[in-house]
Design an enzyme around this catalytic site. Structure first.
Site, PDB file in Angstrom:
ATOM      1  N   TRP A 137      43.584  51.504  33.625  1.00 47.29           N
ATOM      2  CA  TRP A 137      43.139  49.811  33.285  1.00 47.29           C
ATOM      3  C   TRP A 137      41.722  49.814  33.772  1.00 47.29           C
ATOM      4  O   TRP A 137      41.614  49.921  35.080  1.00 47.29           O
ATOM      5  CB  TRP A 137      44.112  49.195  34.070  1.00 47.29           C
ATOM      6  CG  TRP A 137      43.750  47.711  33.459  1.00 47.29           C
ATOM      7  CD1 TRP A 137      44.244  47.106  32.346  1.00 47.29           C
ATOM      8  CD2 TRP A 137      43.081  46.592  34.226  1.00 47.29           C
ATOM      9  NE1 TRP A 137      43.881  45.603  32.446  1.00 47.29           N
ATOM     10  CE2 TRP A 137      43.220  45.197  33.619  1.00 47.29           C
ATOM     11  CE3 TRP A 137      42.473  46.646  35.462  1.00 47.29           C
ATOM     12  CZ2 TRP A 137      42.607  44.420  33.913  1.00 47.29           C
ATOM     13  CZ3 TRP A 137      41.937  45.396  35.866  1.00 47.29           C
ATOM     14  CH2 TRP A 137      41.956  44.181  35.234  1.00 47.29           C
TER      15      TRP A 137
ATOM     16  N   LYS B 153      50.438  45.108  34.381  1.00 44.34           N
ATOM     17  CA  LYS B 153      51.447  44.777  35.124  1.00 44.34           C
ATOM     18  C   LYS B 153      51.191  44.523  36.696  1.00 44.34           C
ATOM     19  O   LYS B 153      51.545  43.484  37.277  1.00 44.34           O
ATOM     20  CB  LYS B 153      52.730  45.929  35.072  1.00 44.34           C
ATOM     21  CG  LYS B 153      53.956  45.155  35.730  1.00 44.34           C
ATOM     22  CD  LYS B 153      54.597  44.285  35.125  1.00 44.34           C
ATOM     23  CE  LYS B 153      55.842  43.641  35.775  1.00 44.34           C
ATOM     24  NZ  LYS B 153      56.249  42.320  35.370  1.00 44.34           N
TER      25      LYS B 153
ATOM     26  N   ARG C 126      51.002  49.985  34.183  1.00 42.67           N
ATOM     27  CA  ARG C 126      49.981  49.614  35.221  1.00 42.67           C
ATOM     28  C   ARG C 126      48.846  49.864  34.590  1.00 42.67           C
ATOM     29  O   ARG C 126      47.683  49.376  35.334  1.00 42.67           O
ATOM     30  CB  ARG C 126      50.089  51.063  36.004  1.00 42.67           C
ATOM     31  CG  ARG C 126      51.486  50.822  36.978  1.00 42.67           C
ATOM     32  CD  ARG C 126      51.509  51.731  38.062  1.00 42.67           C
ATOM     33  NE  ARG C 126      50.780  51.656  38.999  1.00 42.67           N
ATOM     34  CZ  ARG C 126      50.923  50.820  40.137  1.00 42.67           C
ATOM     35  NH1 ARG C 126      51.764  50.546  40.338  1.00 42.67           N
ATOM     36  NH2 ARG C 126      49.754  50.759  40.899  1.00 42.67           N
TER      37      ARG C 126
ATOM     38  N   ASN D 158      43.437  55.401  41.674  1.00 47.05           N
ATOM     39  CA  ASN D 158      43.696  54.252  41.515  1.00 47.05           C
ATOM     40  C   ASN D 158      43.136  53.328  42.590  1.00 47.05           C
ATOM     41  O   ASN D 158      43.263  53.741  43.854  1.00 47.05           O
ATOM     42  CB  ASN D 158      45.073  54.032  41.419  1.00 47.05           C
ATOM     43  CG  ASN D 158      45.534  52.541  41.206  1.00 47.05           C
ATOM     44  OD1 ASN D 158      44.938  51.823  40.806  1.00 47.05           O
ATOM     45  ND2 ASN D 158      46.893  52.041  41.702  1.00 47.05           N
ATOM     46  N   GLY D 159      42.419  52.142  42.229  1.00 51.33           N
ATOM     47  CA  GLY D 159      41.796  51.667  43.219  1.00 51.33           C
ATOM     48  C   GLY D 159      40.288  51.263  42.902  1.00 51.33           C
ATOM     49  O   GLY D 159      39.805  51.361  41.920  1.00 51.33           O
TER      50      GLY D 159
ATOM     51  N   GLU E 117      49.657  34.143  27.721  1.00 55.05           N
ATOM     52  CA  GLU E 117      49.616  35.593  28.015  1.00 55.05           C
ATOM     53  C   GLU E 117      49.991  36.376  26.985  1.00 55.05           C
ATOM     54  O   GLU E 117      49.560  37.442  26.666  1.00 55.05           O
ATOM     55  CB  GLU E 117      49.770  35.898  29.463  1.00 55.05           C
ATOM     56  CG  GLU E 117      51.423  36.002  29.535  1.00 55.05           C
ATOM     57  CD  GLU E 117      51.799  36.203  31.004  1.00 55.05           C
ATOM     58  OE1 GLU E 117      51.195  37.007  31.587  1.00 55.05           O
ATOM     59  OE2 GLU E 117      52.834  35.962  31.473  1.00 55.05           O
TER      60      GLU E 117
ATOM     61  N   HIS F 261      45.330  10.444  33.394  1.00 57.64           N
ATOM     62  CA  HIS F 261      43.847  10.841  34.069  1.00 57.64           C
ATOM     63  C   HIS F 261      43.002  11.762  33.021  1.00 57.64           C
ATOM     64  O   HIS F 261      42.020  12.415  33.577  1.00 57.64           O
ATOM     65  CB  HIS F 261      44.118  11.339  35.342  1.00 57.64           C
ATOM     66  CG  HIS F 261      44.941  10.537  36.297  1.00 57.64           C
ATOM     67  ND1 HIS F 261      44.441   9.257  36.474  1.00 57.64           N
ATOM     68  CD2 HIS F 261      46.316  10.416  36.693  1.00 57.64           C
ATOM     69  CE1 HIS F 261      45.538   8.565  37.484  1.00 57.64           C
ATOM     70  NE2 HIS F 261      46.590   9.354  37.483  1.00 57.64           N
TER      71      HIS F 261
ATOM     72  N   GLU G 252      54.337  27.474  34.231  1.00 62.63           N
ATOM     73  CA  GLU G 252      54.885  28.789  33.972  1.00 62.63           C
ATOM     74  C   GLU G 252      54.895  28.957  32.576  1.00 62.63           C
ATOM     75  O   GLU G 252      54.744  30.103  31.690  1.00 62.63           O
ATOM     76  CB  GLU G 252      56.203  29.109  34.502  1.00 62.63           C
ATOM     77  CG  GLU G 252      56.848  30.526  34.153  1.00 62.63           C
ATOM     78  CD  GLU G 252      55.992  31.700  34.671  1.00 62.63           C
ATOM     79  OE1 GLU G 252      55.009  31.694  35.116  1.00 62.63           O
ATOM     80  OE2 GLU G 252      56.525  32.726  34.252  1.00 62.63           O
TER      81      GLU G 252
ATOM     82  N   CYS H  32      45.978  51.192  37.930  1.00 62.47           N
ATOM     83  CA  CYS H  32      46.122  52.455  37.006  1.00 62.47           C
ATOM     84  C   CYS H  32      47.361  53.283  37.441  1.00 62.47           C
ATOM     85  O   CYS H  32      47.906  52.749  38.507  1.00 62.47           O
ATOM     86  CB  CYS H  32      44.862  53.217  37.122  1.00 62.47           C
ATOM     87  SG  CYS H  32      43.442  52.711  36.781  1.00 62.47           S
TER      88      CYS H  32
ATOM     89  N   LYS I 286      53.177  31.651  30.260  1.00 63.07           N
ATOM     90  CA  LYS I 286      53.778  32.534  29.187  1.00 63.07           C
ATOM     91  C   LYS I 286      53.135  32.504  27.863  1.00 63.07           C
ATOM     92  O   LYS I 286      52.982  33.525  27.234  1.00 63.07           O
ATOM     93  CB  LYS I 286      55.312  32.305  29.266  1.00 63.07           C
ATOM     94  CG  LYS I 286      56.042  32.933  30.568  1.00 63.07           C
ATOM     95  CD  LYS I 286      56.251  34.286  30.664  1.00 63.07           C
ATOM     96  CE  LYS I 286      55.854  35.144  31.490  1.00 63.07           C
ATOM     97  NZ  LYS I 286      55.293  34.681  32.767  1.00 63.07           N
TER      98      LYS I 286
HETATM   99  C1  F6R Z   1      52.561  36.494  34.471  1.00 68.78           C
HETATM  100  C2  F6R Z   1      52.499  37.454  35.358  1.00 68.78           C
HETATM  101  C3  F6R Z   1      51.525  37.510  36.497  1.00 68.78           C
HETATM  102  C4  F6R Z   1      52.272  38.021  37.819  1.00 68.78           C
HETATM  103  C5  F6R Z   1      50.861  38.103  38.961  1.00 68.78           C
HETATM  104  C6  F6R Z   1      51.393  38.565  40.394  1.00 68.78           C
HETATM  105  O1  F6R Z   1      53.676  36.933  33.569  1.00 68.78           O
HETATM  106  O2  F6R Z   1      53.307  38.527  35.511  1.00 68.78           O
HETATM  107  O3  F6R Z   1      51.050  36.292  36.475  1.00 68.78           O
HETATM  108  O4  F6R Z   1      52.753  37.121  38.461  1.00 68.78           O
HETATM  109  O5  F6R Z   1      50.142  39.209  38.456  1.00 68.78           O
HETATM  110  O6  F6R Z   1      52.008  39.695  40.228  1.00 68.78           O
HETATM  111  P1  F6R Z   1      53.101  40.448  41.421  1.00 68.78           P
HETATM  112  O7  F6R Z   1      54.226  39.408  41.277  1.00 68.78           O
HETATM  113  O8  F6R Z   1      53.591  41.616  41.145  1.00 68.78           O
HETATM  114  O9  F6R Z   1      52.450  39.996  42.762  1.00 68.78           O
END
Ligand code: F6R
Length: 610
Positions: free
Chosen positions: A74, A605, A27, A100-101, A490, A506, A483, A2, A487
């Site tokens: 969140w 994020k 966040r 937050n936590g 998500e 396989h 990756e 959060c 992308k």
């Molecule tokens: C996907 C994405 C997440 C982060 C993951 C780690 O686009 O952004 O998979 O890579 O949550 O986050 P950080 O790098 O902040 O530890």
């Protein structure tokens, strides 16, 4: 994950709080609220949904006061709702708290407090904090906080206000980020620096086990036992405009397009001269230690772990040191991974990811040293590691990581060069060649974006019908496959799987039909021929192929329905360039489908809970 903010001073408090929350919305964003000291009582205003809903309410009610706290949520305990949104209050509404936590023992505390007569309104873990403060409050919020924290197990950045002590905010930190912003005749607290950047560039970075007692004129940092702590002032160098969208529709596209600059910043002064030579003095590890390393373990989550795969491949090839990559949430249970001859490399954009932090702690407990590759200076990952290599990519706001990913790979490549050099594992001419090639990457990324970005957008439109994707890659570009699939999942909510291309036979080959599109990075180098063979297998089964291939590769046309061209570089470095088209493609698909790109559903994020 959060976002929290607090303000004391002469400005219109709710406007300062809203401004801070806007910067923190990445966040968490399922609900938001504020509590403001208004004429001897607390006015608490909360709303489910995006911040704009709260902003409308505040614009109507205009609560006036010189101190307040705010929160964007969140959900972790209790679904998103007005009741569950913060701030939470004690029984009588005298004390308000944002948090937050996760309070791990909240059920036990709640039962105890209820038995003592406390009335709970929400389903959150947070609500135990204001009730504990109510229980221990004897006219001194600081003391009540110190006492309450003794009962609490878990992680927190908690900020509290009490109506009986106007002009005072008390905040404490254990594992969740917290900063105190220093103003003139005004002060701030927040979970992240962007929240206060508009108002001040000076802050204290609060550490685990510390609390801050804040008034308009003063910020006292103490341990949670109440001992004074002398903190250095952290000068923020970021420009506020850097964190804005810069005229783009979304942060994500802005950040994709920023990659040439981000990569340039990652290289910075680290590659020097015409030679060129490598300078990574900042990593601090002695040559003796670097020579002794027997194994490297990548500690990261999601996109950052894929950056670790790409960089790890390079380390293995150049240095002959085995590299293990596992997501941090699993790694923290693999206790035999670490010892004195192991180097952990923790990769994290935010530097606040809880799983990554837990795995770092385990690695260090078991004697391993940890190198942090992060974007956020002074973040928890940076502070809890033995040494740092900052990617210097600038703030990344879009939830989907883009520029941090390619910069993380680049930082890993630089470290791979350093390790190879120190261990005498690479010929000087080869090292110089690779350093020269790395120096070219920012311009090559710019060249790709200038030449191919429109083509990628056209392809996104052409394949908009497709609801099932496979992403394939080999060697260093196995990471590109992982990756690319992440992308698309998500931000466009489309089924996509990433596979090592050799694994197709396989099992996954059974998925290939005319409804399936396969995107594959097939760059020139060791894995080229075998990758072409994989594409053949796909087309034989009716699958569509989009290949990411090098400029000037004529052969690829025979194996693919469409080709995206990237500039040629050493195969080991190619994931940096191959990573950009998969981001762009996912972005345009999501945009054409009308998805909420910067705030994809169910995601946030910075994942500060395990
Ligand atoms: C996907 C994405 C997440 C982060 C993951 C780690 O686009 O952004 O998979 O890579 O949550 O986050 P950080 O790098 O902040 O530890």
């Amino acid at each position: 994950m959060c976002g929290i903010v607090g303000y004391l001073g002469p400005r219109t408090t709710y406007e300062v709080l809203l401004e801070g929350l806007r910067r923190l919305e990445y966040r968490g964003y399922d609900s938001a609220g504020v509590a403001i000291q208004v004429n001897g009582h607390l006015e608490v205003i909360k709303a489910q949904g995006k911040l704009s809903v709260l902003a409308d309410l505040l614009a109507q009610r205009k609560p006036e006061g010189r101190s307040g706290i705010g929160h964007t949520r969140w959900a972790t305990h209790g679904p998103p709702s007005e009741i569950n949104s913060h701030p939470h209050c004690d029984c009588e509404g005298h004390i308000a708290v944002v948090h937050n936590g996760i309070i791990e023992n909240y059920l036990e505390l709640r039962e105890k407090l209820q038995a003592e007569g406390h009335k709970f309104k929400s389903q959150t873990d947070t609500e135990v904090i204001p009730h504990l403060l109510e229980k221990y409050y004897r006219g001194d919020l600081e003391k009540a906080m110190q006492r309450a924290l003794k009962d609490i197990q878990g992680s927190y950045a908690a900020v509290a206000l009490v109506d009986k002590q106007p002009g005072l905010i008390v905040a404490a930190r254990q594992y969740s980020p917290l900063v105190a912003g220093i103003g003139e005749g005004e002060n701030f607290v927040a979970s992240d620096i962007p929240a206060i950047l508009k108002f001040t560039r000076k802050a204290y970075l609060i550490d685990n086990g510390e609390m801050v007692v804040v008034t308009e004129q003063n910020i006292d940092v103490k341990t949670i036992e109440g001992k004074s702590v002398k903190k250095p002032v952290f000068q923020v160098k970021w420009d506020a405009a850097m964190a804005e969208k810069g005229g783009h529709k979304h942060f994500m596209i802005k950040e994709i397009l920023e990659q040439p600059d981000a990569l340039r910043q990652t290289i910075g002064q680290r590659i020097r001269g015409r030679g060129p030579t490598l300078n990574l003095e900042e990593t601090k590890f002695s040559d003796a230690f670097l020579k002794r390393i027997k194994k490297i373990v990548i500690i990261a989550c999601g996109t950052a772990s894929y950056a670790g795969m790409a960089g790890g491949y390079c380390i293995e090839r150049l240095c002959g040191v085995p590299v293990i990559v596992d997501v941090a949430s699993e790694l923290q249970h693999r206790e035999c991974m670490f010892d004195k001859s192991t180097l952990g490399i923790a990769i994290s954009q935010s530097g606040e990811t809880a799983d990554t932090l837990q795995a770092i702690r385990m690695a260090r407990r078991q004697g391993a040293k940890v190198l942090a590759i992060t974007n956020v200076i002074g973040s928890s990952v940076a502070r809890e590691s033995d040494s740092n290599l900052y990617i210097q990519a600038g703030p990344e706001i879009g939830v989907a990581s883009t520029k941090a990913y390619t910069s993380q790979i680049l930082a890993m490549l630089l470290f791979a060069m350093k390790l190879a050099e120190v261990r005498g594992a690479i010929k000087p001419a080869r090292l110089r060649g690779l350093l020269r090639a790395i120096k070219k990457l920012p311009d090559q990324a710019a060249e790709f974006l200038a030449k191919e970005a429109k083509h990628v957008k056209r392809l996104a439109k052409k394949y908009l019908w497709c609801k099932r994707y496979l992403y394939l890659g080999r060697g260093p570009n196995y990471s590109t496959a992982m990756e690319g699939a992440l992308k698309l999942k998500e931000i466009a909510y489309i089924d996509a799987e990433g596979y090592a291309a050799g694994e197709m036979k396989h099992g996954p080959l059974a998925l290939v039909t005319e409804e399936c599109t396969v995107m594959s990075a097939v760059v020139e180098g060791e894995h080229y021929e075998k990758s072409l063979g994989n594409l053949q297998e796909i087309r034989a089964r009716g699958g569509k192929v989009i290949a990411i291939a090098n400029e000037g590769d004529a052969e690829i046309e025979k194996y693919a329905d469409d080709v995206i061209r990237i500039p040629k570089t050493d195969e080991l470095l190619s994931p940096v360039l191959a990573g950009i088209p998969v981001q762009l493609y996912a972005y345009h698909v999501a945009d054409m489908l009308g998805c909420e790109i910067d705030q994809p559903r169910n995601l946030a994020k910075s994942v500060t809970v395990e």
